[in-house]
Motif scaffolding. Sequence first.
Motif, PDB file in Angstrom:
ATOM      1  N   HIS A  78       0.816  -1.215   0.000  1.00 37.20           N
ATOM      2  CA  HIS A  78       0.000   0.000   0.000  1.00 37.20           C
ATOM      3  C   HIS A  78       0.849   1.265   0.000  1.00 37.20           C
ATOM      4  CE1 HIS A  78      -3.227  -2.839   1.545  1.00 37.20           C
ATOM      5  NE2 HIS A  78      -3.607  -2.448   0.335  1.00 37.20           N
ATOM      6  N   ALA A  79       2.060   1.212   0.551  1.00 34.91           N
ATOM      7  CA  ALA A  79       2.964   2.357   0.490  1.00 34.91           C
ATOM      8  C   ALA A  79       3.344   2.651  -0.954  1.00 34.91           C
ATOM      9  CB  ALA A  79       4.200   2.118   1.344  1.00 34.91           C
ATOM     10  N   ALA A  80       3.483   1.605  -1.768  1.00 38.65           N
ATOM     11  CA  ALA A  80       3.801   1.796  -3.183  1.00 38.65           C
ATOM     12  C   ALA A  80       2.672   2.533  -3.891  1.00 38.65           C
ATOM     13  CB  ALA A  80       4.071   0.442  -3.848  1.00 38.65           C
ATOM     14  N   LEU A  81       1.439   2.337  -3.448  1.00 41.20           N
ATOM     15  CA  LEU A  81       0.299   3.050  -4.036  1.00 41.20           C
ATOM     16  C   LEU A  81       0.184   4.475  -3.491  1.00 41.20           C
ATOM     17  CD1 LEU A  81      -2.390   0.215  -3.817  1.00 41.20           C
ATOM     18  CD2 LEU A  81      -1.197   0.998  -5.873  1.00 41.20           C
TER      19      LEU A  81
ATOM     20  N   LYS B  90       6.323   8.979  -6.670  1.00 35.17           N
ATOM     21  CA  LYS B  90       7.235  10.070  -6.982  1.00 35.17           C
ATOM     22  C   LYS B  90       6.657  10.889  -8.131  1.00 35.17           C
ATOM     23  CE  LYS B  90      11.278   7.476  -5.533  1.00 35.17           C
ATOM     24  NZ  LYS B  90      12.523   6.847  -5.961  1.00 35.17           N
ATOM     25  N   PRO B  91       6.875  12.201  -8.141  1.00 35.52           N
ATOM     26  CA  PRO B  91       6.316  13.045  -9.207  1.00 35.52           C
ATOM     27  C   PRO B  91       6.736  12.605 -10.600  1.00 35.52           C
ATOM     28  CG  PRO B  91       7.125  14.421  -7.426  1.00 35.52           C
ATOM     29  CD  PRO B  91       7.516  13.019  -7.107  1.00 35.52           C
ATOM     30  N   ARG B  92       7.973  12.159 -10.777  1.00 35.88           N
ATOM     31  CA  ARG B  92       8.390  11.744 -12.111  1.00 35.88           C
ATOM     32  C   ARG B  92       7.657  10.485 -12.551  1.00 35.88           C
ATOM     33  NH1 ARG B  92      12.819   7.887 -11.221  1.00 35.88           N
ATOM     34  NH2 ARG B  92      13.476   8.160  -9.063  1.00 35.88           N
ATOM     35  N   ASP B  93       7.273   9.607 -11.574  1.00 36.04           N
ATOM     36  CA  ASP B  93       6.516   8.417 -11.927  1.00 36.04           C
ATOM     37  C   ASP B  93       5.126   8.796 -12.450  1.00 36.04           C
ATOM     38  OD1 ASP B  93       8.682   7.045 -11.059  1.00 36.04           O
ATOM     39  OD2 ASP B  93       7.756   6.238  -9.236  1.00 36.04           O
ATOM     40  N   ARG B  94       4.534   9.826 -11.878  1.00 35.08           N
ATOM     41  CA  ARG B  94       3.205  10.259 -12.337  1.00 35.08           C
ATOM     42  C   ARG B  94       3.255  10.749 -13.774  1.00 35.08           C
ATOM     43  NH1 ARG B  94       1.715  13.946  -7.302  1.00 35.08           N
ATOM     44  NH2 ARG B  94       1.621  12.317  -5.727  1.00 35.08           N
ATOM     45  N   ARG B  95       4.301  11.501 -14.107  1.00 39.91           N
ATOM     46  CA  ARG B  95       4.404  12.014 -15.482  1.00 39.91           C
ATOM     47  C   ARG B  95       4.581  10.872 -16.472  1.00 39.91           C
ATOM     48  NH1 ARG B  95       7.413  16.298 -12.880  1.00 39.91           N
ATOM     49  NH2 ARG B  95       9.318  15.115 -13.218  1.00 39.91           N
TER      50      ARG B  95
END
Length: 161
Positions: free
Chosen positions: A145-148, A152-157
Motif C-alpha cells: 500500500h505504500a507503493a500506491l 514520486k512526481p516523475r513516476d506520475r508524469r
Amino acid sequence: MDWTAEAIERLKALWAEGHSTAEIGRRMGISKNAVVGKAHRLNLPARPSPIRRDAEPRPAPAPRAPRPIPAARVAPPAMLRPASMAPQPAPVVAVAPPPVVRPFPAARPRLGSRSCCWPIGEPGTAGFRFCGAEPMSGKPYCTEHAALAYVKPRDRREDAA
C-alpha cells in the motif's frame, strides 16, 4: 481623462437631457464610472432610478387586520377571572417523539501503530476494514500500500504519457 471645460459642458448638457450614465459615456468615449464620478464631483442632480420608471408612486399597501390568536393559547386576564375559579391546568400538547438514534456498529479494535492503516472497502458497510498487515518502518502502510500511496512526481508524469 483630463476634464476640459468643453467636456464638462457636454457632460452637463447630456445629463440635463436625461441620458443614462452609460449612454453619456458612450457618446463621450469614456467609461460610465468616469461619468458618475465627475457628475458626483460637480454635484449634478441625482438621476431617476432606472429600476422604477413609472412616474406616479405606487399606493401604500392597505394595512392588514391582525391575525386572530387561537382561543386555546389566550388565557383570560387575572382580574376578569372569578375568585372561585381555580386556575385551569395547561392544555395537553402533543409532542413528537424524539428521533430514533441508531448506534454505530460494534466498535472494532483500534489499529495499533504496528499495523497497516490502508482502508479496504466502503466505509459504513459491513465489509469495511483496514489492511492490518505489518507496516514499513516509519510509514503507516505496508509495502504494497505504500507503493500506491507514495508516488514520486516523475513516476506520475511517466504514467500520464
